[in-house]
Design a protein around this motif. Structure first.
Motif, PDB file in Angstrom:
ATOM      1  N   TYR A   1       0.857  -1.181   0.000  1.00 11.50           N
ATOM      2  CA  TYR A   1       0.000   0.000   0.000  1.00 11.50           C
ATOM      3  C   TYR A   1       0.898   1.238   0.000  1.00 11.50           C
ATOM      4  CZ  TYR A   1      -3.831  -3.162   1.080  1.00 11.50           C
ATOM      5  OH  TYR A   1      -4.764  -4.181   1.020  1.00 11.50           O
ATOM      6  N   ASP A   2       0.931   1.919  -1.125  1.00  9.36           N
ATOM      7  CA  ASP A   2       1.763   3.100  -1.310  1.00  9.36           C
ATOM      8  C   ASP A   2       1.013   4.314  -0.767  1.00  9.36           C
ATOM      9  OD1 ASP A   2       3.268   5.238  -2.227  1.00  9.36           O
ATOM     10  OD2 ASP A   2       3.690   4.324  -4.167  1.00  9.36           O
ATOM     11  N   LEU A   3       1.576   4.953   0.257  1.00  9.39           N
ATOM     12  CA  LEU A   3       0.893   6.058   0.942  1.00  9.39           C
ATOM     13  C   LEU A   3       1.256   7.429   0.378  1.00  9.39           C
ATOM     14  CD1 LEU A   3       1.392   4.873   4.651  1.00  9.39           C
ATOM     15  CD2 LEU A   3      -0.483   4.305   3.080  1.00  9.39           C
ATOM     16  N   THR A   4       2.109   7.475  -0.625  1.00 11.91           N
ATOM     17  CA  THR A   4       2.685   8.754  -1.051  1.00 11.91           C
ATOM     18  C   THR A   4       1.727   9.648  -1.830  1.00 11.91           C
ATOM     19  OG1 THR A   4       3.639   7.668  -3.008  1.00 11.91           O
ATOM     20  CG2 THR A   4       5.036   7.850  -1.053  1.00 11.91           C
ATOM     21  N   ALA A   5       0.532   9.152  -2.164  1.00  9.63           N
ATOM     22  CA  ALA A   5      -0.445  10.003  -2.854  1.00  9.63           C
ATOM     23  C   ALA A   5      -1.473  10.603  -1.900  1.00  9.63           C
ATOM     24  CB  ALA A   5      -1.167   9.199  -3.939  1.00  9.63           C
ATOM     25  N   LEU A   6      -1.326  10.339  -0.608  1.00  9.75           N
ATOM     26  CA  LEU A   6      -2.300  10.831   0.378  1.00  9.75           C
ATOM     27  C   LEU A   6      -1.908  12.227   0.839  1.00  9.75           C
ATOM     28  CD1 LEU A   6      -2.708   7.585   2.523  1.00  9.75           C
ATOM     29  CD2 LEU A   6      -4.175   8.404   0.667  1.00  9.75           C
ATOM     30  N   PRO A   7      -2.683  13.249   0.494  1.00  7.82           N
ATOM     31  CA  PRO A   7      -2.302  14.626   0.846  1.00  7.82           C
ATOM     32  C   PRO A   7      -2.228  14.856   2.351  1.00  7.82           C
ATOM     33  CG  PRO A   7      -4.547  14.555  -0.036  1.00  7.82           C
ATOM     34  CD  PRO A   7      -3.950  13.206  -0.268  1.00  7.82           C
ATOM     35  N   GLU A   8      -3.036  14.132   3.134  1.00  6.58           N
ATOM     36  CA  GLU A   8      -3.043  14.327   4.590  1.00  6.58           C
ATOM     37  C   GLU A   8      -1.706  13.938   5.220  1.00  6.58           C
ATOM     38  OE1 GLU A   8      -7.241  12.981   3.364  1.00  6.58           O
ATOM     39  OE2 GLU A   8      -5.159  12.458   2.884  1.00  6.58           O
ATOM     40  N   LEU A   9      -0.929  13.116   4.532  1.00  8.07           N
ATOM     41  CA  LEU A   9       0.323  12.613   5.078  1.00  8.07           C
ATOM     42  C   LEU A   9       1.535  13.415   4.606  1.00  8.07           C
ATOM     43  CD1 LEU A   9      -1.632  10.312   5.778  1.00  8.07           C
ATOM     44  CD2 LEU A   9       0.164   8.692   5.168  1.00  8.07           C
ATOM     45  N   LYS A  10       1.267  14.516   3.882  1.00  5.15           N
ATOM     46  CA  LYS A  10       2.383  15.271   3.295  1.00  5.15           C
ATOM     47  C   LYS A  10       2.433  16.716   3.791  1.00  5.15           C
ATOM     48  CE  LYS A  10       3.336  13.942  -1.016  1.00  5.15           C
ATOM     49  NZ  LYS A  10       3.219  13.641  -2.458  1.00  5.15           N
ATOM     50  N   ASN A  11       1.715  16.994   4.874  1.00  4.05           N
ATOM     51  CA  ASN A  11       1.640  18.364   5.390  1.00  4.05           C
ATOM     52  C   ASN A  11       2.540  18.573   6.597  1.00  4.05           C
ATOM     53  OD1 ASN A  11      -0.334  19.143   3.514  1.00  4.05           O
ATOM     54  ND2 ASN A  11      -1.979  18.313   4.788  1.00  4.05           N
ATOM     55  N   ILE A  12       2.984  19.804   6.769  1.00  4.75           N
ATOM     56  CA  ILE A  12       3.659  20.258   7.985  1.00  4.75           C
ATOM     57  C   ILE A  12       2.837  21.421   8.528  1.00  4.75           C
ATOM     58  CG2 ILE A  12       5.761  21.223   8.987  1.00  4.75           C
ATOM     59  CD1 ILE A  12       7.313  19.997   6.661  1.00  4.75           C
ATOM     60  N   ARG A  13       2.365  21.313   9.767  1.00  2.00           N
ATOM     61  CA  ARG A  13       1.479  22.338  10.292  1.00  2.00           C
ATOM     62  C   ARG A  13       1.671  22.481  11.804  1.00  2.00           C
ATOM     63  NH1 ARG A  13      -2.923  19.580  12.643  1.00  2.00           N
ATOM     64  NH2 ARG A  13      -2.984  17.358  12.086  1.00  2.00           N
TER      65      ARG A  13
ATOM     66  N   ASN B   1       0.378  23.973  20.579  1.00  2.00           N
ATOM     67  CA  ASN B   1       1.818  24.067  20.849  1.00  2.00           C
ATOM     68  C   ASN B   1       2.600  22.918  20.229  1.00  2.00           C
ATOM     69  OD1 ASN B   1       0.797  22.065  22.516  1.00  2.00           O
ATOM     70  ND2 ASN B   1       2.263  22.481  24.160  1.00  2.00           N
ATOM     71  N   LEU B   2       1.996  22.267  19.245  1.00  2.00           N
ATOM     72  CA  LEU B   2       2.628  21.124  18.595  1.00  2.00           C
ATOM     73  C   LEU B   2       3.019  21.448  17.165  1.00  2.00           C
ATOM     74  CD1 LEU B   2       0.285  18.166  19.678  1.00  2.00           C
ATOM     75  CD2 LEU B   2       2.551  18.698  20.608  1.00  2.00           C
ATOM     76  N   LEU B   3       4.092  20.836  16.707  1.00  2.00           N
ATOM     77  CA  LEU B   3       4.452  20.800  15.303  1.00  2.00           C
ATOM     78  C   LEU B   3       4.056  19.424  14.795  1.00  2.00           C
ATOM     79  CD1 LEU B   3       5.891  22.199  12.901  1.00  2.00           C
ATOM     80  CD2 LEU B   3       7.990  21.068  13.660  1.00  2.00           C
ATOM     81  N   VAL B   4       3.214  19.380  13.761  1.00  2.00           N
ATOM     82  CA  VAL B   4       2.689  18.118  13.242  1.00  2.00           C
ATOM     83  C   VAL B   4       3.245  17.897  11.838  1.00  2.00           C
ATOM     84  CG1 VAL B   4       0.620  16.778  12.721  1.00  2.00           C
ATOM     85  CG2 VAL B   4       0.592  18.434  14.608  1.00  2.00           C
ATOM     86  N   ILE B   5       3.916  16.760  11.657  1.00  2.00           N
ATOM     87  CA  ILE B   5       4.577  16.453  10.389  1.00  2.00           C
ATOM     88  C   ILE B   5       4.005  15.145   9.852  1.00  2.00           C
ATOM     89  CG2 ILE B   5       6.779  16.069   9.232  1.00  2.00           C
ATOM     90  CD1 ILE B   5       8.143  17.467  11.580  1.00  2.00           C
ATOM     91  N   GLY B   6       3.447  15.183   8.653  1.00  2.00           N
ATOM     92  CA  GLY B   6       2.911  13.983   8.044  1.00  2.00           C
ATOM     93  C   GLY B   6       3.989  12.959   7.778  1.00  2.00           C
ATOM     94  N   SER B   7       3.613  11.688   7.828  1.00  2.00           N
ATOM     95  CA  SER B   7       4.609  10.618   7.705  1.00  2.00           C
ATOM     96  C   SER B   7       5.251  10.562   6.326  1.00  2.00           C
ATOM     97  CB  SER B   7       3.972   9.265   8.024  1.00  2.00           C
ATOM     98  OG  SER B   7       2.913   8.977   7.120  1.00  2.00           O
ATOM     99  N   CYS B   8       4.589  11.115   5.292  1.00  2.00           N
ATOM    100  CA  CYS B   8       5.149  11.094   3.939  1.00  2.00           C
ATOM    101  C   CYS B   8       5.867  12.394   3.575  1.00  2.00           C
ATOM    102  CB  CYS B   8       4.055  10.774   2.918  1.00  2.00           C
ATOM    103  SG  CYS B   8       3.554   9.033   2.954  1.00  2.00           S
ATOM    104  N   VAL B   9       6.138  13.226   4.566  1.00  2.00           N
ATOM    105  CA  VAL B   9       6.985  14.399   4.337  1.00  2.00           C
ATOM    106  C   VAL B   9       8.419  13.908   4.133  1.00  2.00           C
ATOM    107  CG1 VAL B   9       7.990  16.453   5.413  1.00  2.00           C
ATOM    108  CG2 VAL B   9       5.543  16.004   5.612  1.00  2.00           C
TER     109      VAL B   9
END
Length: 289
Positions: free
Chosen positions: A51-63, A67-75
């Motif tokens: 299962y290739d996750l690299t096309a999922l936009p939710e996993l490619k964001n940095i936001r 008080n948290l920095l959230v980094i998608g797993s496909c960044v």
């Protein structure tokens, strides 16, 4: 690759539908830069559904989220290294990601893949431990958070449930008064696999008293580790040159204490002690005489 099947879903909803029908143990791809090597040497992926996750936009964001920095797993490492948010709020991670391999590798390899690969030499793992990162895991839309130091159990082994994948990494944002250093040691200056990484974070009062200290050593132990008792030992004490020597010595002692005395200890112990001392003195600029 001898996969049983290959899927590249375009949304999380599509991924969940596919996984609900999956009977085997799925293989999640988030970059795949090590997969050919591991398949050739171990044959561990043959016959599995990929299962290739690299096309999922939710996993490619940095936001930012509170008080948290959230980094998608496909960044990718390249994106993390170049991100102003990562540079500002998780500086050691930006530095580590920028040290990974060649530019082609940094533009393909991902943070989620680096964590899932669970190699002791993973460049991001030491900084993530020092940054007190937690990993958000997704099981068909149900999320759970696990500290990075608990998620990785040993080389190549994570405490993941079947069909569960890494969705994002959550890092408490560093405050503007946090001093930090990251240093990677390899056999050569560029394109080297880590033999040792050192991540140090320090906060000082206006009078030079240590209010927070964190330390992590990478490429030494089977999994990323922190040493809270050692760190707390120095809180409330003034940062002096002698103190820097003491802090470096105590940190280096963790290598034979936890990993045992091996051939590599002859190299890693004195190098850790020397570099940690230098970095602490650098961070204490204005206080250390």
């Amino acid at each position: 690759m001898n996969f049983a099947s290959y899927f590249r879903p375009a949304s999380l909803a599509e991924l969940y539908r596919l996984l609900e029908r999956e009977n085997g143990v799925p293989l999640f791809l988030a970059g795949g830069t090590d997969i050919l090597v591991q398949e050739r040497t171990q044959g561990k992926y043959s016959g599995r559904a990929a299962y290739d996750l690299t096309a999922l936009p939710e996993l490619k964001n940095i936001r930012q989220a509170e008080n948290l920095l959230v980094i998608g797993s496909c960044v990718t490492h390249g994106a993390a290294a170049a991100s102003p948010l990562v540079q500002q709020f998780a500086g050691p991670l930006a530095a580590a990601c920028g040290s990974v391999g060649a530019v082609q590798l940094r533009n393909r390899a991902t943070l989620g893949g680096n964590i899932a690969n669970a190699s002791p030499a993973g460049d991001s793992l030491g900084p993530l431990a020092a940054l007190e990162a937690s990993v958000c895991l997704d099981f068909l839309g149900t999320l759970r958070l696990v500290p990075i130091t608990d998620l990785i159990q040993r080389p190549g082994r994570l405490c993941l449930r079947k069909k569960e994948f890494i969705r994002e990494i959550r890092i408490p944002q560093l405050t503007s008064d946090t001093r930090w250093r990251f240093r990677k040691i390899g056999r050569r200056e560029a394109l080297a696999i880590s033999r040792l990484t050192i991540t140090l974070l320090l906060r000082l009062r206006e009078d030079g008293i240590i209010t927070e200290y964190r330390a992590a050593i990478g490429a030494v132990f089977p999994r990323p580790m922190r040493f809270p008792n050692m760190e707390h030992e120095f809180v409330g004490k003034p940062l002096t040159r002698e103190r820097c020597c003491e802090m470096a010595d105590v940190l280096a002692e963790k290598i034979p204490e936890i990993a045992g005395v091996r051939e590599s200890t002859k190299y890693k112990y004195p190098v850790t002690k020397l570099i940690a001392q230098r970095l602490l003195v650098e961070m204490g600029e204005g206080f250390v005489e």
